[in-house]
Design a protein around this motif. Structure first.
Motif, PDB file in Angstrom:
ATOM      1  N   ARG B 123       0.841  -1.206   0.000  1.00 59.17           N
ATOM      2  CA  ARG B 123       0.000   0.000   0.000  1.00 59.17           C
ATOM      3  C   ARG B 123       0.873   1.251   0.000  1.00 59.17           C
ATOM      4  O   ARG B 123       0.628   2.201  -0.729  1.00 59.17           O
ATOM      5  CB  ARG B 123      -0.941   0.002   1.202  1.00 59.17           C
ATOM      6  N   GLN B 124       1.926   1.197   0.802  1.00 57.42           N
ATOM      7  CA  GLN B 124       2.850   2.332   0.858  1.00 57.42           C
ATOM      8  C   GLN B 124       3.448   2.631  -0.525  1.00 57.42           C
ATOM      9  O   GLN B 124       3.611   3.788  -0.909  1.00 57.42           O
ATOM     10  CB  GLN B 124       3.958   2.043   1.874  1.00 57.42           C
ATOM     11  N   ALA B 125       3.735   1.581  -1.269  1.00 53.78           N
ATOM     12  CA  ALA B 125       4.312   1.776  -2.605  1.00 53.78           C
ATOM     13  C   ALA B 125       3.338   2.529  -3.520  1.00 53.78           C
ATOM     14  O   ALA B 125       3.736   3.393  -4.303  1.00 53.78           O
ATOM     15  CB  ALA B 125       4.683   0.434  -3.224  1.00 53.78           C
ATOM     16  N   TYR B 126       2.045   2.205  -3.416  1.00 50.05           N
ATOM     17  CA  TYR B 126       1.048   2.891  -4.255  1.00 50.05           C
ATOM     18  C   TYR B 126       0.828   4.319  -3.770  1.00 50.05           C
ATOM     19  O   TYR B 126       0.695   5.246  -4.560  1.00 50.05           O
ATOM     20  CB  TYR B 126      -0.274   2.115  -4.260  1.00 50.05           C
ATOM     21  N   GLU B 127       0.785   4.489  -2.461  1.00 52.50           N
ATOM     22  CA  GLU B 127       0.587   5.836  -1.916  1.00 52.50           C
ATOM     23  C   GLU B 127       1.748   6.749  -2.293  1.00 52.50           C
ATOM     24  O   GLU B 127       1.565   7.925  -2.589  1.00 52.50           O
ATOM     25  CB  GLU B 127       0.452   5.767  -0.384  1.00 52.50           C
ATOM     26  N   PHE B 128       2.925   6.163  -2.303  1.00 54.32           N
ATOM     27  CA  PHE B 128       4.102   6.949  -2.682  1.00 54.32           C
ATOM     28  C   PHE B 128       4.010   7.362  -4.151  1.00 54.32           C
ATOM     29  O   PHE B 128       4.206   8.523  -4.501  1.00 54.32           O
ATOM     30  CB  PHE B 128       5.374   6.127  -2.456  1.00 54.32           C
ATOM     31  N   GLY B 129       3.680   6.408  -4.998  1.00 54.16           N
ATOM     32  CA  GLY B 129       3.684   6.672  -6.437  1.00 54.16           C
ATOM     33  C   GLY B 129       2.579   7.613  -6.890  1.00 54.16           C
ATOM     34  O   GLY B 129       2.774   8.441  -7.786  1.00 54.16           O
ATOM     35  N   VAL B 130       1.427   7.518  -6.260  1.00 53.50           N
ATOM     36  CA  VAL B 130       0.284   8.271  -6.760  1.00 53.50           C
ATOM     37  C   VAL B 130       0.500   9.780  -6.651  1.00 53.50           C
ATOM     38  O   VAL B 130       0.040  10.555  -7.490  1.00 53.50           O
ATOM     39  CB  VAL B 130      -1.032   7.829  -6.057  1.00 53.50           C
ATOM     40  N   LEU B 131       1.250  10.210  -5.642  1.00 56.66           N
ATOM     41  CA  LEU B 131       1.480  11.654  -5.475  1.00 56.66           C
ATOM     42  C   LEU B 131       2.354  12.212  -6.596  1.00 56.66           C
ATOM     43  O   LEU B 131       2.387  13.414  -6.829  1.00 56.66           O
ATOM     44  CB  LEU B 131       2.133  11.934  -4.119  1.00 56.66           C
ATOM     45  N   GLU B 132       3.054  11.322  -7.276  1.00 55.13           N
ATOM     46  CA  GLU B 132       3.924  11.770  -8.365  1.00 55.13           C
ATOM     47  C   GLU B 132       3.125  11.927  -9.654  1.00 55.13           C
ATOM     48  O   GLU B 132       3.254  12.932 -10.362  1.00 55.13           O
ATOM     49  CB  GLU B 132       5.077  10.777  -8.534  1.00 55.13           C
TER      50      GLU B 132
END
Ligand SMILES: [Fe+2]
Ligand SMILES: [Fe+2]
Ligand SMILES: [Fe+2]
Ligand SMILES: [Fe+2]
Ligand SMILES: [Fe+2]
Ligand SMILES: [Fe+2]
Lengths: 186, 402
Positions: B123-132
């Motif tokens: 989940r952290q990986a998706y949350e990190f990527g989505v802000l980009e």
């Protein structure tokens, strides 16, 4: 509030975007708001196409290799759209078939605008003389700013009164104006 | 209602071939269709593209001629599916409009996946990527206003906000820090595997798209912006593909690919607003069921295992395109200053990150910053669409008087 683009291509592309948004506005509004939006659409379309026919197309014919064929294609599309626009204007925004016909015109105009951008304007950017392109902008801008036509005194029938000039009349006036602005180096 | 694709019969492979007439699909209307219909088209194009390239790669490693022939037969169908799906996009739309739609997909699809993901590390990986990708949307929207003189709300239709995310220039990380830890295929839940495959596929297609259309632009700023964001999309492919367990066999990977296609077509069939497009999702689902059946047979034969052991017993809840405004605002408020270090995350810049920044930026403003400044100059303002109030991060608010 948009700063005015100085290049004629950027200017015409901006008008394409406005025309596209105006179609949506006419469609989404009702009653007198629709009438008013429709008049702005008619006005902008009429001056836009006139400016292209007076200034852009002849120049492309002159300077672009194969320009004649490109412009012939565009004129065919434009004449079709002009006919549809006239019919629609005749019909008026209160006609039960108005939206149906507006939809046909919208698709035609959208396709025509994209074709100009992709197959015609790209040559202007590539091969046009920058000074000449800047001068063209002045004429297109003058046409856009042209005041709406007022109905002739005495022919103010109730329904036609709201129509501030049929497309053909707007085109005639725009043509005169553009010729005047471009006149000195014709 | 449960739906177990392993138990369903699809269309026999030989009956899946389409004529050119059948492939000549009518495109959607660029101004009058549901923006999320366009998002679903872009998503499915990403999955079909991955299906084709995955199958090619697998064929290059497959010593068995008969199996190579079967891969080729299915791949031909995948290729026709890709044509039928991606050709729904209208030629009337400009490349930049389609680009903005690609970033809208990245924002709302990744948000949905992050919200549904049970594993905290994933989940952290998706949350990190989505802000980009959220930030990319903002940069391209400014380019759109600058060169096409039109506002991006006409494309995203107020469903997705447009404002700064993690600034694009801060996304240029050392490649080593883009590699994540993979999930463990023996314990990861089936939905986690599907999520990783979905986002990997769509990010990969975004990378492909930018690397190919970028140079078709005339304007230097457009060319440069596609280059810069194109480099980030490659980082994203690295980021998401490394989540997948590399210990999966080719047959297991094939099985997961076909299952995921079933899952997504089924999801979109359930959620599609346009009946004409819904019929296409349904047809393709019925094709995929057969692909899945063939992959399951091969899996049993070559891996000697039962597909039910590695797949979910029924399809998870449908992947749904819907606004994620509050969720994204929460992420912006809490994670905007994250970067990666090794396979983890930190909140402050570290040495390797700063060295990379110096190496690629060289103290100059990159295109992602220039595009905002130039549009502000040309249009009199930078472009944003903040429908839920001012930006949640104080320092990213516009302070211009209106
Ligand atoms: Fe025209
Ligand atoms: Fe035009
Ligand atoms: Fe497929
Ligand atoms: Fe992106
Ligand atoms: Fe991305
Ligand atoms: Fe498939």
């Amino acid at each position: 509030m948009n700063a005015r683009p100085t290049d004629v291509v950027a200017f015409l592309v901006r008008q394409h975007a406005e025309i596209r948004d105006l179609f949506a506005e006419v469609e989404a509004s009702e009653g007198s708001a629709r009438e008013e939006a429709f008049h702005r659409l008619v006005h902008l379309l009429a001056v836009h196409e006139t400016a292209e026919e007076e200034i852009v197309h002849p120049y492309v014919r002159r300077v672009v290799d194969g320009g004649d064929a490109i412009v012939d294609d565009r004129l065919r599309e434009e004449n079709e759209a002009k006919q549809l626009l006239s019919d629609l204007d005749e019909m008026g925004p209160h006609h039960p078939d108005f939206l149906k016909h507006l939809e046909v015109l919208r698709k035609d105009v959208l396709m025509h605008a994209r074709a100009e951008e992709r197959y015609e304007f790209i040559h202007l950017t590539r091969e046009g003389d920058p000074a000449r392109l800047a001068k063209m902008t002045a004429a297109v801008e003058a046409a856009e700013k042209m005041a709406p036509t007022r109905p002739h005194p005495g022919v103010e029938s109730a329904t036609k009164n709201v129509l501030v000039g049929a497309p053909m009349a707007i085109m005639d006036r725009a043509r005169d104006l553009i010729r005047k602005v471009m006149g000195e180096d014709k | 209602m449960t739906f177990n694709p392993l138990r369903e019969r699809g269309i026999p492979l030989d009956d899946q071939l389409r004529t050119w007439r059948e492939l000549a699909v009518m495109p959607i209307d660029p101004d009058e269709s549901d923006p999320y219909t366009r998002c679903r088209i872009i998503t499915m194009n990403g999955l079909e593209t991955e299906a084709i390239f995955f199958s090619h790669n697998m064929a290059r490693h497959c010593p068995d001629v008969e199996m190579k022939q079967q891969l080729a037969r299915v791949r031909y169908i995948e290729s026709q599916q890709q044509k039928a799906v991606n050709w729904l996009l209208p030629g009337l739309a400009s490349v930049l409009e389609t680009t903005i739609a690609y970033e809208q997909v990245a924002v709302d699809l990744t948000s949905w996946v992050a919200r549904m993901e049970p594993d905290p590390y994933l989940r952290q990986a998706y949350e990190f990527g989505v802000l980009e990708d959220f930030d990319h949307l903002y940069r391209y929207a400014n380019l759109y206003e600058m060169i096409e003189h039109r506002r991006a709300e006409k494309i995203v239709d107020g469903l997705t906000e447009v404002m700064p995310g993690r600034p694009t220039y801060l996304q240029h990380r050392h490649p080593v820090d883009n590699v994540r830890q993979n999930y463990d295929r023996t314990v990861a839940s089936p939905i986690s595997k599907l999520h990783a495959l979905t986002i990997m596929s769509t990010e990969q297609q975004t990378m492909n798209f930018y690397m190919n259309v970028g140079p078709l632009y005339m304007e230097p700023i457009a060319r440069q912006l596609y280059q810069e964001i194109g480099m980030i999309e490659e980082e994203h492919v690295t980021h998401y593909e490394s989540l997948v367990d590399p210990g999966e066999t080719w047959w297991e990977m094939l099985l997961n690919h076909e299952y995921n296609e079933c899952y997504l077509y089924h999801s979109f069939m359930e959620t599609e607003s346009d009946p004409r497009i819904k019929a296409i999702w349904e047809l393709h689902l019925n094709m995929e069921l057969e692909h899945l059946g063939l992959a399951a047979e091969a899996f049993k034969r070559f891996d000697g295992r039962d597909p039910e052991q590695v797949l979910a017993p029924e399809l998870p809840v449908p992947v749904t395109f819907e606004p994620n405004k509050a969720y994204l605002r929460e992420l912006l408020a809490t994670q905007i200053d994250y970067t990666t270090i090794g396979t983890g995350y930190v909140q402050e810049a570290h040495e390797r990150f700063e060295a990379m920044q110096r190496a690629v930026l060289d103290d100059e403003k990159p295109a992602s910053e220039v595009v905002i400044a130039e549009n502000a100059m040309k249009s009199g303002h930078e472009y944003r669409l903040e429908t839920e109030g001012p930006h949640p991060v104080q320092s990213l608010r516009t302070n211009r008087p209106t």
